[in-house]
Design a protein around this motif. Structure first.
Motif: not given
Length: 213
Positions: A4, A8, A101, A105, A131-132
């Motif tokens: 990451q 987030i 992006r 986000l 991002y996961c």
């Protein structure tokens, strides 16, 4: 599992699969389970809506003839301009990728469900898996992808094959994904397996929140 690179707050499940694998049917199931779905394809359209920063920049660069009479983006005209000119393609990617992006986000962070699903056909190709927390591949044999897409989009088998060839191979996606959901069977069976996966994801998300406090 992607590394990451952005902060987030939510636990994110990346949902992917090749063309014609039935991502929409599965993402709808997540929505029925009250899980927020963020769709990269929808966001890619939103960032070039009339009066958006993206569309205004495209008009400034290519001129007003890039628009349809109703003021929306003429995608066919834009495609022609970028396929015949590498510099145009590079310019467009440099404009749109950061906008897409940023919106992805923001939407992932604003989700209030126990976890959030990021749907992206090119999840691995575009490094969105970073991002996961976890990834799920919706998987069907290539022959099924070709048959479904040709029927759905009323297009030729050759065109579908060329789209599939341009995407990451099925084998590579299977290697990268944390979970694989077979979508080449009765939807009731797919749904039953998805409910089990959903329970796992609730557990993972809860655990990650507990650890971070």
């Amino acid at each position: 599992m992607g590394e990451q690179t952005a902060k987030i707050n939510n636990w994110v499940l990346g949902l992917t699969g090749g063309i014609g694998c039935g991502k929409t049917a599965v993402s709808n199931m997540f929505e029925e389970l009250a899980i927020t779905v963020v769709d990269a394809d929808i966001i890619a359209r939103e960032v070039v809506e009339p009066n958006s920063e993206g569309l205004n920049a495209i008009i400034a660069h290519f001129g007003k003839d890039i628009l349809l009479p109703d003021g929306t983006l003429n995608r066919a005209a834009l495609r022609t301009k970028i396929f015949t000119n590498h510099e145009n393609k590079k310019w467009l990617n440099a404009l749109l990728h950061p906008l897409i992006r940023k919106k992805i986000l923001a939407d992932l962070n604003n989700a209030t469900s126990p976890y959030v699903v990021l749907v992206a056909p090119l999840l691995f190709e575009n490094n969105l898996d970073r991002y996961c927390n976890h990834t799920l591949l919706i998987d069907v044999p290539t022959s099924v992808q070709i048959e479904r897409t040709a029927k759905r989009d009323n297009t030729t088998i050759e065109q579908v094959k060329s789209i599939i060839t341009a995407q990451m191979s099925r084998e590579d996606k299977q290697q990268k994904a944390d979970d694989i959901l077979n979508n080449d069977r009765d939807l009731k069976l797919v749904h039953a397996e998805l409910v089990v996966l959903h329970k796992n994801y609730l557990h993972y998300a809860l655990n990650s929140k507990t650890k971070s406090h």
